[in-house]
Design a protein around this motif. Structure first.
Motif, short mmCIF file in Angstrom:
data_model
loop_
_atom_site.label_atom_id
_atom_site.label_comp_id
_atom_site.label_asym_id
_atom_site.label_seq_id
_atom_site.Cartn_x
_atom_site.Cartn_y
_atom_site.Cartn_z
N GLN A 134 0.87 -1.34 0.16
CA GLN A 134 -0.03 0.03 -0.05
C GLN A 134 1.10 1.24 0.00
O GLN A 134 0.44 2.13 -0.69
N ASP A 135 1.96 1.35 0.63
CA ASP A 135 2.72 2.36 0.78
C ASP A 135 3.38 2.51 -0.56
O ASP A 135 3.57 3.78 -1.01
N GLN A 136 3.73 1.43 -1.34
CA GLN A 136 4.23 1.53 -2.76
C GLN A 136 3.33 2.04 -3.57
O GLN A 136 3.60 3.12 -4.47
N SER A 137 2.13 1.63 -3.27
CA SER A 137 1.23 2.20 -4.47
C SER A 137 0.79 3.57 -4.11
O SER A 137 0.75 4.36 -5.02
N ASP A 138 0.73 4.29 -2.92
CA ASP A 138 0.72 5.62 -2.63
C ASP A 138 1.81 6.26 -3.12
O ASP A 138 1.64 7.42 -3.78
N ALA A 139 3.11 5.91 -3.04
CA ALA A 139 4.33 6.59 -3.61
C ALA A 139 4.09 6.58 -5.10
O ALA A 139 4.45 7.73 -5.67
N LEU A 140 3.73 5.59 -5.76
CA LEU A 140 3.74 5.66 -7.18
C LEU A 140 2.51 6.53 -7.65
O LEU A 140 2.73 7.05 -8.75
N GLU A 141 1.44 6.56 -7.03
CA GLU A 141 0.35 7.37 -7.44
C GLU A 141 1.08 9.04 -7.48
O GLU A 141 0.56 9.68 -8.00
N LYS A 142 1.55 9.25 -6.13
CA LYS A 142 2.10 10.47 -6.01
C LYS A 142 3.06 10.89 -7.14
O LYS A 142 2.92 12.07 -7.77
N GLU A 179 2.45 3.09 -15.07
CA GLU A 179 1.36 2.15 -15.21
C GLU A 179 1.57 0.73 -14.79
O GLU A 179 0.88 0.03 -14.06
N PRO A 180 2.55 -0.01 -15.31
CA PRO A 180 2.80 -1.37 -15.18
C PRO A 180 3.14 -1.58 -13.61
O PRO A 180 2.57 -2.56 -12.88
N GLN A 181 3.84 -0.77 -12.95
CA GLN A 181 4.25 -0.86 -11.71
C GLN A 181 2.74 -0.64 -10.85
O GLN A 181 2.55 -1.50 -9.65
N ILE A 182 2.16 0.24 -11.19
CA ILE A 182 0.87 0.45 -10.46
C ILE A 182 0.10 -0.81 -10.60
O ILE A 182 -0.69 -1.13 -9.59
N SER A 183 -0.14 -1.11 -11.49
CA SER A 183 -1.03 -2.30 -11.94
C SER A 183 -0.62 -3.50 -11.15
O SER A 183 -1.15 -4.25 -10.49
N GLU A 184 0.77 -3.84 -11.32
CA GLU A 184 1.47 -4.93 -10.36
C GLU A 184 1.21 -4.83 -8.88
O GLU A 184 0.73 -5.80 -8.10
N THR A 185 1.07 -3.61 -8.42
CA THR A 185 0.96 -3.33 -7.02
C THR A 185 -0.42 -3.50 -6.72
O THR A 185 -0.51 -4.14 -5.72
#
Length: 564
Positions: free
Chosen positions: A401-409, A427-433
């Motif tokens: 979840q922390d990684q997802s927050d960082a990617l979205e920011k 997008e690939p990293q967000i999708s994988e997360t």
């Protein structure tokens, strides 16, 4: 008389010169011996430290079983003793290093200077002696010439007197003889004057040699030897002072070993062991008495005797534990039916004890197939395993979840400032997360349902509600962080501040072993490396650290020692 005296004086000087030369050379030899002695002492310290490190490395335990044992105070204290002994070995290495630099190197440099100075002083003394010897030889030559000329003058004078007294001698002969005698006498007088001048010169040089030059040279040699002795004395003191410097640290290491021994609590270890391994099985009930003393039984009764009469639930098979289909069949049907397991070498004994046979076969069946829901474990152990698994999944979910927050920011930053990067590249990293978050939530729900089954509902409902609320908080955090990123007026400031908070160090640690970080998210470290702790161990055995070269990643917590 004068010649003998001068020879005696020169012999006296030569004798003292030889004594001083041997004495100063003996002092320099002593310095060389001491330097060699200290070097061998440092080799002893280095070998001792190396052997201690190898010893601690040999007895340091690693692996899951060892980590489990280290929860007990007696095992943990032994590991602390090994760590303290490793630090003690480091202090022995410090002693060796300081002895090399502060004693051997400095004394060797001083020794070379003293040797050069000694050679210079001895060369000056020899040169002064040679000058005096040359002057003395010149004096001897002039003196011999004076003696010879004086003898010739006396002989010529006597010859002139003899001819003058002869009656037959002519006046011309007498005058000739007198002139020869006067010439010889004049030459003798000149030689006498030269001899006197040379003698005066030699005496002056001799006084200068014995009262000025040689005393000055010998004084310099004396001062040099005293400096050599004083420097050697300092080297002797340093031999002890170097070890005294690290003695407080060594004392703390030894005190740490004693403290590790005093921390051991046998009662606590026993209680911890019981808590770890208690099964939760119900104890078996009493065996009922069956009376066979009433004579012959009916055929129906005998057939009932041949059948296996259940005695209630045996202890290993309480209602909270599930057994495999083969094991349940084996319990319901005694050894008259074929067994699905290989025969035991003690089958005769086990046939006389059905309870022992059932217990043995149950243990073997459990080892063959370990269920994912830990139903093969005793009730208490199953609940502990399920709790630990839920905690593990929760921590992994938090990281994702922390990684997802960082990617979205970061995506929001790229969208606001295209020169910093392409938002679509994330997008690939967000999708994988997102997939990982979904998978982890599914696993969490699965293990929570198993926990509910294990604890009977009441405890599980509370736990499930907590975890559900926890997941709800994850979702709210995710939504709020995205909205905040979209509505921010100063995207640079918020982005930098957020990551500064995330990247603030919380301490330092030192690597105890070398770790090859081959998997994704891990980094490699070397033994003795100083690291910055960015995220502490949250119970999963890993911690996030920052190397001096800027590389950041996860490493095993047991591979480092936190700095106080």
């Amino acid at each position: 008389m004068c010649v003998n005296l001068c020879s005696s004086v020169l012999f006296l000087f030569q004798d003292q010169y030889d004594v001083i030369e041997k004495h100063t050379q003996s002092g320099l030899d002593l310095v060389e011996r001491y330097i060699k002695f200290v070097k061998e002492r440092t080799e002893v310290e280095q070998n001792y430290a190396k052997q201690l490190r190898n010893l601690t490395k040999k007895y340091t335990r690693r692996g899951n079983k060892e980590d489990q044992d280290c929860k007990f105070s007696n095992h943990a204290s032994f590991q602390e003793i090994l760590n303290e002994l490793n630090d003690y070995a480091g202090q022995r290495e410090v002693i060796a290093e300081n002895m090399i630099t502060r004693i051997c190197v400095d004394l060797t440099k001083s020794l070379q200077e003293l040797k050069q100075e000694r050679r210079t002083h001895l060369a000056d003394a020899k040169k002064a002696q040679q000058n005096l010897d040359t002057s003395f030889k010149q004096l001897e030559n002039i003196k011999r010439r004076f003696a010879k000329e004086w003898a010739e003058a006396e002989k010529a004078t006597q010859q002139a007197e003899k001819i003058e007294n002869e009656l037959n001698a002519t006046r011309i002969e007498v005058e000739k003889v007198k002139q020869h005698a006067n010439a010889r006498t004049h030459t003798a007088e000149e030689c006498r004057s030269d001899y006197a001048a040379q003698l005066q010169k030699y005496n002056k040089e001799q006084n200068l040699f014995y009262y000025t030059e040689i005393p000055n040279i010998f004084n310099k040699l004396q001062e040099m030897d005293e400096r050599r002795i004083q420097r050697l004395a300092e080297g002797y003191c340093q031999f002890s002072d170097i070890e005294k410097t690290v003695q407080p640290i060594i004392s703390r290491c030894l005190e740490g070993i004693s403290a590790a021994g005093r921390k051991i609590d046998g009662k606590q270890d026993s209680t911890l062991f019981i808590e770890q391994h208690k099964s939760g099985f119900e104890r078996p009930g009493d065996v009922e008495f069956e009376d066979y003393s009433h004579g012959t039984k009916s055929p129906a009764h005998e057939s009932n005797l041949n059948q296996h009469k259940p005695r209630g639930k045996l202890w290993p098979f309480s209602k909270k534990n599930k057994v495999s289909r083969h094991t349940a069949c084996y319990i319901s049907h005694p050894p008259c039916f074929p067994s699905p397991f290989p025969p035991s070498p003690h089958i005769n004994k086990l046939q006389r004890s059905p309870h022992s046979l059932c217990l043995s076969q149950f243990n073997r069946s459990v080892k063959l197939a370990a269920a994912e829901d830990f139903s093969h474990l005793p009730p208490e152990q199953r609940k502990k395993k399920l709790h630990a698994k839920i905690d593990e999944i929760t921590k992994e979910l938090q990281k994702e979840q922390d990684q997802s927050d960082a990617l979205e920011k970061m995506k929001g930053v790229y969208a606001q400032n295209p020169q910093m990067g392409d938002p679509s590249s994330l997008e690939p990293q967000i999708s994988e997360t997102a997939q990982n978050i979904g998978r982890l939530k599914g696993e969490l729900a699965k293990y929570e349902s198993w926990l509910s089954e294990a604890v009977g509902g009441e405890e599980s409902s509370s736990n499930i509600n907590n975890n559900t609320q926890h997941r709800y908080n994850f979702d709210q955090m995710f939504i709020s962080s995205v909205r905040a990123a979209d509505q921010s007026q100063n995207i640079y400031t918020e982005f930098d501040d957020e990551f500064e908070d995330m990247e603030s160090p919380i301490g330092q640690c030192t690597a105890l072993y070398t770790f090859e970080g081959n998997s994704e998210g891990t980094i490699s470290i070397t033994e003795g490396e100083l690291l910055t702790v960015m995220e502490e161990d949250k119970g999963d055995g890993w911690m996030r650290v920052l190397r001096s070269n800027g590389e950041e990643g996860y490493i095993p917590s047991s591979y480092v020692k936190l700095s106080p």
